[in-house]
Design an enzyme around this catalytic site. Structure first.
Site, PDB file in Angstrom:
ATOM      1  N   ILE A  67     -13.203 -20.725   7.501  1.00 38.87           N
ATOM      2  CA  ILE A  67     -12.611 -21.285   8.775  1.00 38.87           C
ATOM      3  C   ILE A  67     -12.728 -20.582   9.897  1.00 38.87           C
ATOM      4  CG2 ILE A  67     -11.158 -23.127   7.523  1.00 38.87           C
ATOM      5  CD1 ILE A  67      -8.925 -20.949   7.697  1.00 38.87           C
ATOM      6  N   SER A  96       5.187   2.829   7.951  1.00 41.45           N
ATOM      7  CA  SER A  96       4.655   1.418   7.115  1.00 41.45           C
ATOM      8  C   SER A  96       5.751   0.842   6.386  1.00 41.45           C
ATOM      9  CB  SER A  96       3.570   1.935   6.406  1.00 41.45           C
ATOM     10  OG  SER A  96       2.783   0.759   5.792  1.00 41.45           O
ATOM     11  N   HIS A 136       0.771  -1.368   0.061  1.00 38.22           N
ATOM     12  CA  HIS A 136       0.047   0.122  -0.103  1.00 38.22           C
ATOM     13  C   HIS A 136       0.735   1.457   0.045  1.00 38.22           C
ATOM     14  CE1 HIS A 136       0.456  -0.349   4.604  1.00 38.22           C
ATOM     15  NE2 HIS A 136       0.519   1.022   4.327  1.00 38.22           N
ATOM     16  N   GLY A 165     -10.999 -22.953  -0.754  1.00 33.22           N
ATOM     17  CA  GLY A 165     -12.465 -22.468  -1.134  1.00 33.22           C
ATOM     18  C   GLY A 165     -13.421 -22.715   0.006  1.00 33.22           C
ATOM     19  N   ASP A 200       0.027  -7.600   1.506  1.00 31.86           N
ATOM     20  CA  ASP A 200       0.444  -6.265   1.565  1.00 31.86           C
ATOM     21  C   ASP A 200       1.955  -6.073   1.476  1.00 31.86           C
ATOM     22  OD1 ASP A 200      -0.138  -3.303   1.909  1.00 31.86           O
ATOM     23  OD2 ASP A 200      -0.048  -3.479   3.620  1.00 31.86           O
ATOM     24  N   GLY A 238       3.607   6.839   8.254  1.00 34.82           N
ATOM     25  CA  GLY A 238       5.156   6.829   7.681  1.00 34.82           C
ATOM     26  C   GLY A 238       5.951   5.792   8.008  1.00 34.82           C
TER      27      GLY A 238
END
Length: 515
Positions: A314, A255, A148, A311, A178, A253
């Protein structure tokens, strides 16, 4: 001028010459006299020596700790970089640089905070500037940061602690975890070694590095507050959890910066915080290296990451719900839903199955199960150890590729129903189904009332949730739910399978007093 006049003038001249010395002598004598007779309090106010510092031997442990922290910070800081990004604006309306998926992650009021420093305002239409952090993992210029931070970037530049500015190339990014990998043209960069996040324990000292609010190359110190924290994003259940929680200050900042242990090893990548103000409030979160390292290695090798998918939905097996699945150890992940035509459906998995192992590797909870499966390649055949109705069995599953699966949100339903265990229920009519956007393959009873302080309220049930099962038996209507709950013996708990927030979860209703 006569003799008398000249004598008077000469006398005046000498008087003037002597006046200053005489005055000075008089003042000096007066000061000396004052010093001799001044009050004791006045004499004490001048210059008593300051208190001596604490003896080094008495605070030796603290001094040794400070020295160790200084050594650690000096070792890691050169491997930390400031990441500056010029990117295409995705949401001009709010003037923020956070990508659309992260806006959904944090919500319209952004309660988790944003990981971009100052200078984020729109500079011109369609273009904005952002700032984050990264960590160098090899001397030849590979750098890890968050997806991101660089999402939508048209220009990426990194600055090292010695003020070296370099243009960076995006090697690959993975929105699911990410994570992103950058590359700069260098061969002599300071780098940080990998650590093993599986060895991290609550209470352990950690340091967080980054560039909060544009204050470059900042280090904060704290402890590991918790491990294996679940994915807090209700809009995308495919994102793995297992986050490391820390009270080392993490702010916008930070991240993409590293979370390191006492040996200077990277055990996580700082990614988000939970805060009502958008700034640090004691809860920062990092992606553990058990997820980061294999993802980064795949991005460097292939430029992209493909995640395996069974698929299924849980949830954790917990001490309070384990008895309903005949699972004594309260470990593993319990299946809450099986997507039609998915690998799980084709393999015969059922709701209520407890998955305890993958290829002979034990999984302690749903988060670990998701990480293990997600790190395998699509097309891989895996073997699941499944506990079904108290009996263990082996279920082979061939994984497919994880796609982008949008999840719905729960909405309030209307209607009237008899209160039971603090629940008001209605039948799932076509109108209600459309109103709460429930899939057509969902059948059960809609919750339209939850009594405050009741068993249902304590279980986290909400209006608009749909009850699919009671004590492992399917229900089709409000009457089915009421009848099933009425059969629960006094003092016994009940297990509900509930459709909520676009997915299925098990909830335990604890027996109300006197019921």
């Amino acid at each position: 001028m006569n003799f008398v006049t000249r004598l008077k003038a000469q006398s005046t001249k000498w008087t003037r010459r002597l006046a200053m010395p005489v005055l000075a002598l008089a003042l000096a004598a007066s000061f000396a006299t004052y010093e001799c007779v001044k009050p004791a309090a006045a004499r004490a106010a001048s210059a008593s020596p300051a208190a001596a510092p604490l003896d080094a031997d008495s605070v030796g442990a603290l001094l040794s700790l400070d020295k160790a922290m200084e050594t650690l910070a000096a070792r890691v800081t050169p491997a930390v970089v400031n990441v500056t990004v010029t990117s295409r604006t995705k949401n001009e309306a709010n003037g923020r640089q956070t990508p659309d998926d992260m806006q959904q992650f944090f919500g319209p009021q952004n309660p988790f905070g944003q990981f971009f420093g100052p200078g984020m305002q729109q500079r011109q239409p369609q273009i904005e500037h952002g700032m984050g952090s990264g960590v160098v993992i090899s001397p030849d210029g590979y750098i890890v940061t968050n997806n991101h931070v660089i999402d939508g970037a048209v220009d990426i530049r990194v600055t090292t602690s010695n003020r070296r500015v370099m243009k960076a190339k995006l090697i690959g990014a993975d929105p699911v975890t990410d994570l992103a990998v950058l590359k700069v043209n260098a061969t002599d960069l300071a780098s940080a070694p990998w650590g093993d996040s599986k060895e991290v324990r609550p209470g352990q000292t950690v340091l967080a590095f980054g560039n909060p609010f544009g204050f470059r190359f900042t280090v904060t110190r704290g402890i590991v507050s918790a491990i294996n924290r679940a994915n807090p994003d209700p809009t995308d259940r495919s994102k793995p959890g297992e986050f490391i929680q820390t009270d080392a200050a993490i702010n916008p900042g930070n991240s993409g910066g590293p979370l390191v242990d006492a040996r200077g090893q990277v055990v996580g990548i700082n990614t988000f915080l939970i805060s009502s103000s958008g700034s640090f409030s004691g809860m920062g979160f990092a992606i553990p290296t058990q997820i980061v390292r294999p993802t980064v290695e795949t991005l460097i090798r292939d430029g992209k990451v493909s995640h395996g998918r069974i698929g299924i939905g849980i949830a954790d097996v917990t001490p309070e719900n384990a008895k309903f699945f005949d699972e004594s150890s309260a470990t593993g992940g319990v299946v809450t839903q099986v997507d039609p035509d998915s690998p799980g459906a084709k393999a015969g998995l059922q709701i209520g199955d407890v998955i305890t192992e993958v290829d002979g590797q034990k999984v302690t909870d749903a988060g670990e199960l998701q990480v293990v499966v997600g790190q395998k390649q699509p097309g891989t055949k895996i073997s699941l150890t499944v506990l079904r109705n108290g009996k263990s069995m082996t279920v082979p599953v061939t994984l497919e590729e994880l796609g982008n699966h949008s999840e719905g949100t729960d909405r309030a339903g209307n209607g009237e129903g008899k209160m039971r265990w603090g629940l008001g229920l209605s039948n799932l009519t076509p109108e209600l189904r459309d109103q709460i956007q429930a899939p057509h393959d969902i059948h059960g009873a809609v919750i339209d009332q939850v009594q405050p302080g009741s068993s249902a309220d304590n279980a986290g049930l909400q209006r608009g949730d749909i009850i699919l099962e009671v004590n492992r038996h399917k229900v089709q209507s409000a009457a089915d739910v009421q009848q099933a709950l009425s059969k629960v013996a006094k003092g016994e708990d009940a297990l509900l399978l509930v459709w909520s927030n676009g997915g299925n979860t098990f909830r335990v209703l604890h027996s109300p007093e006197g019921a």
